[in-house]
Each structure stands twice: as C-alpha cells, then as structure tokens.
Write an enzyme that holds these catalytic residues in place. Structure first.
Site, PDB file in Angstrom:
ATOM      1  N   LEU A  25       3.383   3.288 -12.797  1.00 46.03           N
ATOM      2  CA  LEU A  25       2.839   3.883 -11.580  1.00 46.03           C
ATOM      3  C   LEU A  25       1.514   3.187 -11.298  1.00 46.03           C
ATOM      4  O   LEU A  25       0.630   3.140 -12.152  1.00 46.03           O
ATOM      5  CB  LEU A  25       2.626   5.388 -11.778  1.00 46.03           C
ATOM      6  CG  LEU A  25       2.536   6.288 -10.543  1.00 46.03           C
ATOM      7  CD1 LEU A  25       3.761   6.150  -9.666  1.00 46.03           C
ATOM      8  CD2 LEU A  25       2.340   7.739 -10.968  1.00 46.03           C
ATOM      9  N   ASP A  26       1.372   2.604 -10.110  1.00 48.93           N
ATOM     10  CA  ASP A  26       0.166   1.856  -9.757  1.00 48.93           C
ATOM     11  C   ASP A  26      -1.084   2.716  -9.895  1.00 48.93           C
ATOM     12  O   ASP A  26      -1.028   3.937  -9.696  1.00 48.93           O
ATOM     13  CB  ASP A  26       0.249   1.344  -8.313  1.00 48.93           C
ATOM     14  CG  ASP A  26       1.269   0.227  -8.141  1.00 48.93           C
ATOM     15  OD1 ASP A  26       1.684  -0.337  -9.162  1.00 48.93           O
ATOM     16  OD2 ASP A  26       1.639  -0.060  -6.992  1.00 48.93           O
ATOM     17  N   PRO A  27      -2.245   2.088 -10.195  1.00 49.28           N
ATOM     18  CA  PRO A  27      -3.497   2.858 -10.274  1.00 49.28           C
ATOM     19  C   PRO A  27      -3.808   3.633  -8.997  1.00 49.28           C
ATOM     20  O   PRO A  27      -4.374   4.731  -9.061  1.00 49.28           O
ATOM     21  CB  PRO A  27      -4.555   1.770 -10.527  1.00 49.28           C
ATOM     22  CG  PRO A  27      -3.806   0.687 -11.220  1.00 49.28           C
ATOM     23  CD  PRO A  27      -2.438   0.681 -10.603  1.00 49.28           C
TER      24      PRO A  27
END
Length: 310
Positions: free
Chosen positions: A47-49
C-alpha cells in the site's frame, strides 16, 4: 551498556493494520512485528505511503497463506481531482497536463461501464514493475522515459460515491494488478479534463474488511495493557481466516499425521467431498495443511505447524 534484545517468539496469525497516510508498508510490518515480538512477518499487497487503509500482515505460519489474500478481491475508495494530470498520477508528482474543463456527474457516470469488467490498463510510470531488472519508479526518477506495456486487469465494480465541481469520489472493487492511480489518469483523459488521485483508502482485501482493522496506535496501547482495552491477542486473527475462499475439509488425527509427513490421504464414501482443487485441511479445529483434492485423494502442498493434533 545497552539492554539485551528480547528473544523473538513464534507468533502465528493475521493482523489487519489500518495503515495511516505517510507510513510505508515495510514500516507497517515492522510496527506489528515489534509489538508482537514476532520472529517472522510479511504483508499481503503493498500500500503506497500516500494511501491509507487495510494492510494485512501475516505472522509466522500465516505467511504461507499470503498468496490467497493477494489474489483476492480488493476494494478502494479514492478521490480524483479534475483539471491536472501529474507525472505520478497522484499528489507527489508534477503537473504534465492541465484543463479548465470539469466533467458533469452525468458524464462521469456514463463513462464508468467502459471501465468495468476485463479492461486493458497501462501501469503508472512510477510503479514497482520491473523493466530489464530495474523498478519503473527508479528509472522514472532518473529521468528515463519509461514505456510500460498495457496489461489486462479486471474491475468488478466501479461506482461514483459523491462529487463536487472539482473532485469525484469513487469506489472500485478490483482484482490483482489494478492501479487506481492509472484508473484516475485514464478517466481524466477520456473525459478530456485530466485528473489525478488526491486521496486513496483500501477498505477490503480478500477475506478482510475494516471491521478487522486496528491502527498502529491501538496496537501499541493494547500491548501496554491500558485500562478497558482488549488484550493484544485479540488483534491476532487465525491463520485460516485468509483461506475463506477455499473449501474446508476435516480429517482424522491419523490422516492429519500422514499429510504432515507429506503422504497422500484417500477419502472415500458418502462423506467424501465433491470438488477438485485446493482445500484447507483441518483436524481437531486446527489448520494442518493445504492440499489438492483429485479423484478422491488429498495431496499435501503446504504443511502448517500450529501445535495441532499429532
């Protein structure tokens, strides 16, 4: 003199972390691993930052079930801001195209059927896809032109949730390999107004939803044993929770022992299951194996060591 490190312990199960914006998936794994003092941990789907939401983290023997979570359905709620397309298709990038046009709600909804079902999608230039051994985002950051090939993805559901003059909130249920950022980019291009993602939250991954989720702060508080809080063990879901989509077959202790030794088990009679494919094998209420069932025979493919029946 520094304090000695505590000995890591065997912990088995799933923790569904509600990852906040700004935290990387690797940092999320580290938080959970530290709280449980676990020997082994991994996550099911980066999950992207800049995204928040469900990050399923497998501890111990649960790591053997990660593929079944990653291949499961995912639901995202995301906000697209119209008028600007960026290099990264989100707020981290720089603008590459702008427009004064803003789409009507009717225009957006009329376009959605074209983005439902099996469609072709070009991943974002800033993605983790490898090109000749290099990550696309590393090449893009170095200023190299990144040419990614389109790939087939499946979007089961895409709906408009709410809209303002400049933004639209969507909910998408999709399969493995879908890039929501690319979805926003392509919608903006087709509408002639450009667009990029300004907020993204994952609400479902495989068998897990937001009711299962716990934040990093909640985990730390549970670990410290705050008054009125649940024990930390309550945040740990059973390993087999990830296998909800598989048939479940219960065997005897004797047959469980055979499977644990890598030996096949023949199931006969009226109680024998009727299906082909992989099943979760239980004995005495404990997950003991994943096995392929073919022509009445269970062939073990993954063995679990969860302290079940001998």
């Amino acid at each position: 003199m520094s304090a000695p490190r505590s000995t890591k312990v065997d912990v088995h199960g799933w923790v569904i972390l509600d990852k906040p914006v700004g935290m990387t998936s690797t940092q999320g794994v580290a938080v959970v691993k530290r709280v449980f003092n676990a020997k082994k941990a991994g996550h099911a789907g980066t999950l992207d930052p800049l995204a928040s939401g469900l990050l399923p983290i497998a501890l111990g023997e649960a790591t053997k079930t990660v593929p079944y979570v990653m291949d499961g359905r995912k639901v995202y709620r995301f906000t697209v801001q119209w008028g600007v397309e960026t290099t990264t298709d989100d707020t981290e990038g720089t603008p590459v195209a702008t427009s004064e046009l803003r789409p009507s709600r009717a225009a957006v909804e009329a376009l959605l059927p074209r983005y439902t079902g099996v469609i072709s999608q070009v991943p974002p230039q800033f993605s983790a896809i490898k090109i000749n051994g290099e990550r696309a985002y590393d090449l893009a950051r170095d200023g190299e032109a990144v040419a990614l090939e389109a790939r087939e993805i499946e979007i089961h559901r895409l709906v408009l949730v709410e809209a303002t003059a400049d933004t639209t909130v969507f909910e998408a249920e999709c399969g493995k390999g879908t890039y929501v950022r690319a979805l926003a980019r392509d919608l903006g291009r087709d509408l002639g107004c450009h667009g990029h993602v300004v907020a993204l939250r994952r609400t479902v991954v495989g068998a897990f939803d937001e009711q299962d989720a716990v934040t990093p702060d909640e985990l730390r508080a549970m670990k410290e044993g705050g008054e009125g809080l649940l024990p930390i063990e309550d945040a740990l879901l059973p390993v087999e929770t990830a296998l909800e989509s598989l048939p479940s077959v219960t065997v005897s202790r004797h047959d469980a022992g055979r499977l644990a030794r890598g030996q096949s088990v023949i199931l006969r009679g009226r109680d024998a299951p009727i299906f082909d494919g992989t099943a979760a094998i239980m004995a005495g209420g404990t997950l003991v194996a994943l096995a392929d069932f073919e022509r009445g025979e269970l062939v073990p493919k993954r063995i679990f060591h969860l302290g079940g029946p001998e």
